[in-house]
Design an enzyme around this catalytic site. Sequence first.
Site, short mmCIF file in Angstrom:
data_model
loop_
_atom_site.label_atom_id
_atom_site.label_comp_id
_atom_site.label_asym_id
_atom_site.label_seq_id
_atom_site.Cartn_x
_atom_site.Cartn_y
_atom_site.Cartn_z
N ASP A 10 0.81 -1.21 0.00
CA ASP A 10 0.00 0.00 0.00
C ASP A 10 0.85 1.27 0.00
O ASP A 10 0.32 2.37 -0.11
CB ASP A 10 -0.94 0.03 1.21
CG ASP A 10 -1.99 -1.08 1.15
OD1 ASP A 10 -2.35 -1.48 0.03
OD2 ASP A 10 -2.43 -1.53 2.22
N CYS A 11 2.15 1.12 0.13
CA CYS A 11 3.07 2.26 0.22
C CYS A 11 3.75 2.49 -1.13
O CYS A 11 4.41 1.59 -1.66
CB CYS A 11 4.12 1.98 1.30
SG CYS A 11 5.46 3.18 1.36
N GLY A 12 3.62 3.69 -1.65
CA GLY A 12 4.23 4.01 -2.94
C GLY A 12 5.74 3.88 -2.92
O GLY A 12 6.34 3.37 -3.88
N ARG A 15 6.60 0.24 -3.03
CA ARG A 15 6.39 -0.31 -4.38
C ARG A 15 7.49 0.12 -5.34
O ARG A 15 7.98 -0.69 -6.14
CB ARG A 15 5.02 0.12 -4.93
CG ARG A 15 3.84 -0.55 -4.24
CD ARG A 15 2.53 -0.31 -4.99
NE ARG A 15 2.25 1.08 -5.29
CZ ARG A 15 1.58 1.91 -4.51
NH1 ARG A 15 1.10 1.49 -3.34
NH2 ARG A 15 1.36 3.16 -4.88
#
Length: 115
Positions: A10-12, A15
């Site tokens: 969920d963390c940019g 990712r």
Amino acid sequence: MHATIWHNPDCGTSRKTLAILEETKGVVVDVIAYRTQPFAREKLEQLLHDAGLTPREALRTRGSPAEELGLIEGASPEQILDAMVEHPNLVERPFVETAKGVRLCRPQEKVYEIL
């Protein structure tokens, strides 16, 4: 080279760091979804030590229960570590470990230091 990332999909930043690892030729990536596979205290201590960070420096305060748990002010490193083990979302992300070291990859380009 083998790399392990403690990943939050969920963390940019997490990712983007994972994408760098996956796109780097010769890197085999082990992904640990730390929210469902929480840190063992010993491993978290080792990651912090090897990254040159204190528990407070790796404490995620945004989007976590850090304030509600009284960790923002006055908590000892031991109390912060205990809380991080119990509540993995208190750990800033992503951590990456290779044979060249450990980095908290914020920003994601920090991963290049250990590749």
